[in-house]
Design a protein around this motif. Structure first.
Motif, mmCIF file in Angstrom:
data_model
loop_
_atom_site.group_PDB
_atom_site.id
_atom_site.type_symbol
_atom_site.label_atom_id
_atom_site.label_comp_id
_atom_site.label_asym_id
_atom_site.label_seq_id
_atom_site.Cartn_x
_atom_site.Cartn_y
_atom_site.Cartn_z
ATOM 1 N N PRO A 83 0.819 -1.091 -0.441
ATOM 2 C CA PRO A 83 -0.119 -0.465 -0.183
ATOM 3 C C PRO A 83 1.160 1.405 -0.236
ATOM 4 O O PRO A 83 0.583 2.576 -0.311
ATOM 5 N N TRP B 67 0.323 3.479 -3.237
ATOM 6 C CA TRP B 67 -1.034 3.376 -3.960
ATOM 7 C C TRP B 67 -0.840 4.929 -3.560
ATOM 8 O O TRP B 67 -1.983 5.851 -4.651
ATOM 9 N N ARG C 257 -2.286 8.063 -2.442
ATOM 10 C CA ARG C 257 -3.552 8.693 -2.797
ATOM 11 C C ARG C 257 -4.043 9.637 -1.397
ATOM 12 O O ARG C 257 -3.284 9.678 -0.129
ATOM 13 N N ASP C 258 -4.936 10.802 -1.539
ATOM 14 C CA ASP C 258 -5.433 11.267 -0.495
ATOM 15 C C ASP C 258 -6.182 11.604 -0.593
ATOM 16 O O ASP C 258 -6.918 12.192 -0.131
ATOM 17 N N LEU D 209 -8.220 10.584 1.941
ATOM 18 C CA LEU D 209 -9.087 10.841 2.959
ATOM 19 C C LEU D 209 -8.578 11.997 3.630
ATOM 20 O O LEU D 209 -9.176 12.304 4.921
ATOM 21 N N LEU E 49 -3.400 6.494 2.828
ATOM 22 C CA LEU E 49 -4.492 7.091 1.928
ATOM 23 C C LEU E 49 -5.326 8.302 2.437
ATOM 24 O O LEU E 49 -6.294 8.381 1.890
ATOM 25 N N LEU F 120 -10.915 1.808 4.310
ATOM 26 C CA LEU F 120 -10.055 1.492 3.221
ATOM 27 C C LEU F 120 -11.123 1.579 1.176
ATOM 28 O O LEU F 120 -10.992 1.832 0.760
ATOM 29 N N ALA G 269 -11.994 4.821 1.108
ATOM 30 C CA ALA G 269 -10.765 5.614 0.468
ATOM 31 C C ALA G 269 -10.462 5.373 -0.742
ATOM 32 O O ALA G 269 -10.356 6.045 -1.878
ATOM 33 N N LEU G 270 -10.914 3.351 -1.293
ATOM 34 C CA LEU G 270 -10.663 2.934 -2.580
ATOM 35 C C LEU G 270 -11.890 3.419 -3.262
ATOM 36 O O LEU G 270 -13.100 3.182 -4.724
#
Lengths: 282, 215
Positions: A132, A135, A137-138, A140, A176, A251, A254-255
């Motif tokens: 992870p 990943w 990602r932002d 959250l 995340l 999770l 966030a996805l």
């Protein structure tokens, strides 16, 4: 990421997950779909024995866990959702792996083979295996989350050579876009079954845990155990209650899952105001 | 073991010298142990059944310091360990501690000798039932029995069923009603149990094997 075959799992949900925390089951299935993990529920699984069978008759607990192992297909890892079930299944499997006669006895009892090489892993471990950290990602939006492990990381000494997942929930949350808050009682047991018989005692413990999270500046808690989630929700008597998420929910959120509305409506501490305020929910 | 036993054997006329403390004074008070009444095989028996590794214990008391439930116990986990070592069979089997323990393994993770203290507690619970030692926490025993009965009936646990039967047994119908209603309204307590199909396989575990033999 490993080759395609390794992403096929047998799935052992456990009693709590299919009933009390139906929402974590849904969110898990959703998260796994997004992550490309293919889950196939273990055909006709039974209770692992839980604390009760192991307390009053350890042999009964052992047999109950062994039946589940006899149902698992040897060539795909068994993914377990509940940390307590994981311990029971792993410990039973370890005994069966080391003791050939016992394994044969169980195979005769159930009339099914039990693979000594079966891999048993927790959902969190499966996520960690996917790497992870990459990943980035932002999703959250800097939500301040306290990762609550409870007794997940503590294990019977027989399993001490297994991998140790301290800090992994933080890593995933950070990847995340959340801000993990760890200076709190992240590893204090939630009270387990004492919540049903000694609510006063568990209330005191849960309040200490939530208070430590509030003091540390967390806005919500994330647990990997359905029972912890329930105990933290029902036994908290503080004025300032914090929403408790199952790891799979946060999770899946966030996805970019779609059907989260129905999960969050089932929470006893409604997380929706917090999520709306943070723009994570419309 | 032998040296310690000698410590306990003292001139019976002097009560101060008969005193042997299992833990610290403030926690348990003085306790007199009659050496003749000790069960010398108890530790061996518990070890054989639990595989806890309790011979390794050197009484550092880490387990009691970490245990989150120590306040609800009558003696800390290390005192139970000591009772087992000394062969205080009845004392160990009648503690609340063995029933309060929820197997969270906090103690084991802090134990420098990697002793499976929870396994020892489970074995002691099992032995207490076998030997019909009065259980000091009947509510916890009732809970365990209901969970196991639920497994026998459905192959899985059914929370609502367990809670209702517990209420029937204890008569405390109004305890925790608010929590129960909240859980019901959030559909967290399923009315119908989730059942397995091959219930026969589970039922067999609850009967002696010759009961299910068909000639």
């Amino acid at each position: 990421m490993r080759d395609k075959d390794s992403l096929e799992f047998s799935y052992f949900p456990g009693c709590s997950v299919v009933t009390t925390s139906w929402e974590s089951n849904q969110s898990l299935l959703h998260a796994c779909r997004s992550l490309g993990l293919n889950l196939k529920e273990l055909e006709d699984w039974n209770c692992c024995g839980s604390s009760s069978a192991f307390a009053i008759d350890p042999e009964l607990g052992f047999n109950l866990s062994a039946r589940n192992l006899s149902l698992a297909e040897p060539d795909r890892p068994l993914l377990v959702m509940c940390p307590r079930c994981l311990h029971h299944l792993r410990e039973t499997h370890q005994i069966l792996r080391q003791d050939k006669l016992m394994r044969r006895a169980q195979e005769r009892r159930w009339k099914r083979p039990i693979s000594p090489d079966l891999e048993i892993i927790h959902f969190l471990e499966a996520v960690v295996k996917l790497g992870p950290q990459t990943w980035k990602r932002d999703g959250l939006e800097g939500l301040k989350v306290m990762p609550y492990y409870g007794c997940t990381l503590f294990r019977p000494p027989a399993l001490r050579r297994e991998r140790y997942y301290q800090g992994e929930v933080e890593n995933v949350l950070a990847a995340l876009g959340a801000v993990p808050v760890v200076k709190a009682l992240t590893n204090r047991c939630c009270g387990s079954f004492l919540s049903a018989v000694r609510p006063g005692l568990v209330t005191q413990m849960v309040n200490e845990i939530i208070q430590s999270a509030v003091t540390a500046g967390a806005e919500c808690l994330v647990t990997v155990c359905a029972m912890c989630q329930l105990n933290l929700e029902i036994r908290c008597t503080l004025e300032q209650k914090l929403p408790i998420f199952h790891f799979s929910e946060i999770l899946a959120l966030a996805l970019e899952a779609k059907d989260y509305e129905s999960w969050f409506a089932r929470h006893l501490v409604d997380p929706r105001p917090l999520l709306i305020e943070r723009g994570l929910l419309r | 073991m032998l040296n310690e036993a000698k410590l306990i054997i003292t001139d019976k006329k002097d009560p101060l010298e008969q005193i042997w403390q299992i833990g610290t004074d403030s926690l348990f008070g003085p306790k007199i142990i009659e050496v003749d009444a000790l069960d010398r095989d108890f530790a061996e028996e518990v070890e054989r059944r639990s595989h806890a590794g309790l011979r390794r214990c050197y009484f550092c008391r880490s387990c009691g310091n970490g245990c989150p439930f120590v306040t609800a116990m009558d003696v800390p986990p290390y005192a139970v360990m000591r009772m087992v070592h000394y062969g205080l069979r009845e004392e160990a089997l009648s503690t609340r501690t063995i029933w309060i323990c929820v197997n969270c393994h906090t103690c084991a993770s802090q134990c420098p000798m990697a002793i499976d203290i929870a396994a020892m507690m489970n074995t002691l619970c099992h032995m207490a039932l076998e030997e019909r030692v009065p259980v000091p926490t009947p509510d916890i025993l009732k809970f365990h029995l209901e969970v196991v009965r639920s497994i026998e009936r459905h192959g899985r646990t059914h929370k609502l069923g367990i809670m209702l039967r517990l209420k029937l047994l204890t008569g405390e119908w109004f305890k925790d009603v608010d929590v129960g209603l909240k859980m019901l309204s959030k559909r967290k307590l399923d009315l119908r149990p989730s059942r397995i199909r091959a219930l026969k396989e589970i039922h067999r575990l609850f009967l002696p094997y010759w009961r299910v033999v068909k000639p």
